[in-house]
Design an enzyme around this catalytic site. Structure first.
Site, PDB file in Angstrom:
ATOM      1  N   LYS A 192       8.180  39.862 -77.448  1.00 36.04           N
ATOM      2  CA  LYS A 192       7.442  39.351 -78.605  1.00 36.04           C
ATOM      3  C   LYS A 192       7.895  37.923 -78.947  1.00 36.04           C
ATOM      4  O   LYS A 192       7.853  37.052 -78.111  1.00 36.04           O
ATOM      5  CB  LYS A 192       7.615  40.310 -79.777  1.00 36.04           C
ATOM      6  CG  LYS A 192       7.421  41.789 -79.436  1.00 36.04           C
ATOM      7  CD  LYS A 192       6.050  42.110 -78.894  1.00 36.04           C
ATOM      8  CE  LYS A 192       5.757  43.601 -78.854  1.00 36.04           C
ATOM      9  NZ  LYS A 192       6.490  44.367 -77.834  1.00 36.04           N
ATOM     10  N   ARG A 195      22.903  44.058 -59.707  1.00 34.66           N
ATOM     11  CA  ARG A 195      22.826  45.123 -60.715  1.00 34.66           C
ATOM     12  C   ARG A 195      24.036  45.110 -61.645  1.00 34.66           C
ATOM     13  O   ARG A 195      23.981  45.597 -62.769  1.00 34.66           O
ATOM     14  CB  ARG A 195      22.684  46.480 -60.021  1.00 34.66           C
ATOM     15  CG  ARG A 195      22.563  47.667 -60.978  1.00 34.66           C
ATOM     16  CD  ARG A 195      21.982  48.895 -60.287  1.00 34.66           C
ATOM     17  NE  ARG A 195      22.661  49.206 -59.048  1.00 34.66           N
ATOM     18  CZ  ARG A 195      23.819  49.880 -58.971  1.00 34.66           C
ATOM     19  NH1 ARG A 195      24.425  50.288 -60.075  1.00 34.66           N
ATOM     20  NH2 ARG A 195      24.359  50.153 -57.804  1.00 34.66           N
ATOM     21  N   ASP A 214      15.501  48.791 -85.173  1.00 29.43           N
ATOM     22  CA  ASP A 214      14.534  48.085 -84.333  1.00 29.43           C
ATOM     23  C   ASP A 214      14.059  46.879 -85.139  1.00 29.43           C
ATOM     24  O   ASP A 214      13.348  47.017 -86.134  1.00 29.43           O
ATOM     25  CB  ASP A 214      13.367  49.005 -83.975  1.00 29.43           C
ATOM     26  CG  ASP A 214      12.393  48.354 -83.001  1.00 29.43           C
ATOM     27  OD1 ASP A 214      12.352  47.108 -82.942  1.00 29.43           O
ATOM     28  OD2 ASP A 214      11.670  49.088 -82.306  1.00 29.43           O
ATOM     29  N   TYR A 246       6.905  52.701 -84.049  1.00 29.46           N
ATOM     30  CA  TYR A 246       6.253  52.565 -82.746  1.00 29.46           C
ATOM     31  C   TYR A 246       6.171  53.920 -82.053  1.00 29.46           C
ATOM     32  O   TYR A 246       7.185  54.591 -81.838  1.00 29.46           O
ATOM     33  CB  TYR A 246       7.036  51.563 -81.889  1.00 29.46           C
ATOM     34  CG  TYR A 246       6.407  51.258 -80.557  1.00 29.46           C
ATOM     35  CD1 TYR A 246       5.049  50.976 -80.448  1.00 29.46           C
ATOM     36  CD2 TYR A 246       7.177  51.226 -79.402  1.00 29.46           C
ATOM     37  CE1 TYR A 246       4.478  50.687 -79.223  1.00 29.46           C
ATOM     38  CE2 TYR A 246       6.609  50.931 -78.165  1.00 29.46           C
ATOM     39  CZ  TYR A 246       5.263  50.671 -78.084  1.00 29.46           C
ATOM     40  OH  TYR A 246       4.693  50.390 -76.870  1.00 29.46           O
TER      41      TYR A 246
END
Length: 369
Positions: free
Chosen positions: A195, A49, A170, A101
Site C-alpha cells: 500500500k 533465503r 495491523d 480484513y
C-alpha cells in the site's frame, strides 16, 4: 549533542552518509541466490533465503520509521501469517476484529482452527472493552478495513497484557508515519507495504516490526524455515517508494479529508466514514493516537447500481482493489463478501491535485442525485 533529526531524514540518508568514494548512491540490487563462502560459515551471507543485503537495507530503513527490528515479507498476509505461525500453538485462542480484513479470518478458519487454535471475533469499536481472558494473541486493525472504525490501542494493549496476551496491530490503513502502535504498547506492528509504503501499485511486500528480541527471532526464524522471503527486486521497489512516502501521504491525507468533507452533505451519500471528520464517532480517539487520518474514505450510496455507476463515471478514479497508490481508486466492497451495504464504497485517495479530485468526485455524485 542530542540527535533531533527526523526519522524520514535518517531513512533518506541511511546509506548515503556511510558511502565510500565511488560507491553507488542508488541501492544496489543483490540478485544472487548464493554468496562466495570458502571454508566454514562465519556469519556472512551465504544463501538468499537466510539473508540478502538489499532486503536488509530496506528492513533497516523501515526500522527507522518503526523504531524497532523489522522483518520483510513478500506480502502483508505473509507478514501476518508469520506472527500467527511463530506464536500460536494447539489450544491457544486468538481474538481478531470481526470488521477487519476478511482474509485474516479466512486464514485462521481454514489453517489454524483445524490445528486446534480457537478464533474469537469482536468489532473494532468494542475492542478496548473486550474480554481478553484466555487469549494468547489479540489482533487489532485500526482504522479497520473497510469501515474505518478506530480503537484505543493503548487501552487494548494494557488490558490484553494484564490478561497475559500478546498484541499485534495491523497498521496498514495508517502506516508508521501516521500511527505508532509499538509506542502505544503493541508487541507487533504489521503492515502491507504493498500500500502506501511502496506506493506505486507495482509490488507486493509486507513487514513485521517488534521491539522484543525473542519475538523478532521467532518471526525471522519462521521466515527462514518457511521460505517466505521478499525478492531483492521487490525490496528495491519498496526502498524507492519509501523515499517519497512522507510527501505522498501528506497529499493523500489532505485529499481524503477534503473528499470526506465534500461528500458528507451530498444528497446522493447516505453515510460517510472517516475518522478525520469532527462528527465521526471515532474522531476523538483518532486525534489522541494518530498524526493525520489516512488516505481512505468510505461512504455509502443508495444501492449497488449507484455505487457501480459512480465508480464508472468518475474520471479520476481507477476501479481497483487495494489502496495507497498514487492514483485514486475505489471499489464496492460488498463484492468481496464484506459485511457492508451493497452501495458501500471504499475510496482510496491518491496524489492528484486536491481541487481536481474533489471536483471529479462531486460531479460524478451529482449525476446520481
Amino acid at each position: 549533542m542530542t540527535d533531533t533529526t527526523s526519522p524520514i531524514s535518517r531513512l533518506l540518508h541511511y546509506r548515503t552518509e556511510h558511502l565510500a568514494k565511488g560507491e553507488a548512491v542508488a541501492l544496489p540490487i543483490h540478485a544472487s541466490s548464493t554468496f562466495h563462502l570458502p571454508g566454514d560459515p562465519d556469519g556472512s551471507h551465504f544463501y538468499g533465503r537466510n539473508g540478502n543485503p538489499t532486503v536488509e537495507t530496506v528492513e533497516a530503513e523501515i526500522g527507522i520509521l518503526e523504531a524497532a527490528d523489522v522483518v520483510c515479507f513478500p506480502s502483508g498476509m505473509a507478514a501476518i501469517a508469520s506472527v500467527f505461525y511463530s506464536v500460536l500453538r494447539t489450544g491457544n485462542t486468538i481474538l481478531v476484529p470481526s470488521d477487519g480484513y476478511y482474509n485474516v479470518r479466512n486464514l485462521l478458519s481454514t489453517q489454524f482452527e483445524p490445528m486446534g487454535v480457537t478464533m474469537r471475533t469482536c468489532p473494532t469499536a468494542e475492542m478496548a472493552a473486550a474480554d481478553f481472558k484466555g487469549c494468547k494473541l489479540v489482533l487489532i486493525e485500526s482504522p479497520s478495513n473497510p469501515g474505518l472504525a478506530v480503537c484505543d490501542i493503548a487501552k487494548v494493549a494494557q488490558r490484553a497484557k494484564e490478561a497475559g496476551a500478546l498484541v499485534m496491530a495491523d497498521n496498514t490503513t495508517a502506516s508508521p508515519l501516521i500511527q505508532q502502535p509499538l509506542d502505544l504498547g503493541a508487541d507487533f506492528s504489521v503492515m502491507s507495504d504493498t500500500k502506501a509504503m511502496a506506493g506505486h501499485s507495482d509490488v507486493l511486500c509486507g513487514h513485521v516490526a517488534t521491539r522484543d528480541a525473542k519475538l523478532f527471532e521467532g518471526v525471522k526464524t519462521w521466515r527462514r524455515l518457511a521460505g517466505a522471503i521478499v525478492s531483492p527486486f521487490d525490496a528495491f521497489l519498496l526502498h524507492r517508494g519509501l523515499a517519497t512516502v512522507e510527501v505522498r501521504l501528506a497529499r493523500m491525507n489532505a485529499n481524503a479529508l477534503a473528499l470526506a468533507e465534500a461528500v458528507q452533505g451530498h444528497p446522493a451519500v447516505n453515510a460517510v466514514h472517516y475518522p478525520g471528520l469532527g462528527n465521526d464517532p471515532f474522531h476523538q480517539v483518532a486525534l489522541k493516537q494518530m498524526n493525520g487520518f489516512g488516505p481512505i474514505v468510505s461512504f455509502e450510496l443508495a444501492d449497488k447500481s449507484n455505487a457501480e455507476r459512480f465508480i464508472a463515471d468518475c474520471h479520476l478514479l481507477s476501479p481497483a482493489t487495494s489502496f495507497g497508490g498514487v492514483h485514486s481508486s475505489a471499489e464496492r466492497r460488498a463484492r468481496w463478501g464484506d459485511d457492508v451495504p451493497e452501495g458501500f464504497i471504499r475510496f482510496a485517495a491518491g496524489i492528484e491535485p486536491t481541487a481536481d479530485l474533489v471536483s471529479a468526485v462531486t460531479q460524478a455524485l451529482d449525476t446520481l442525485s
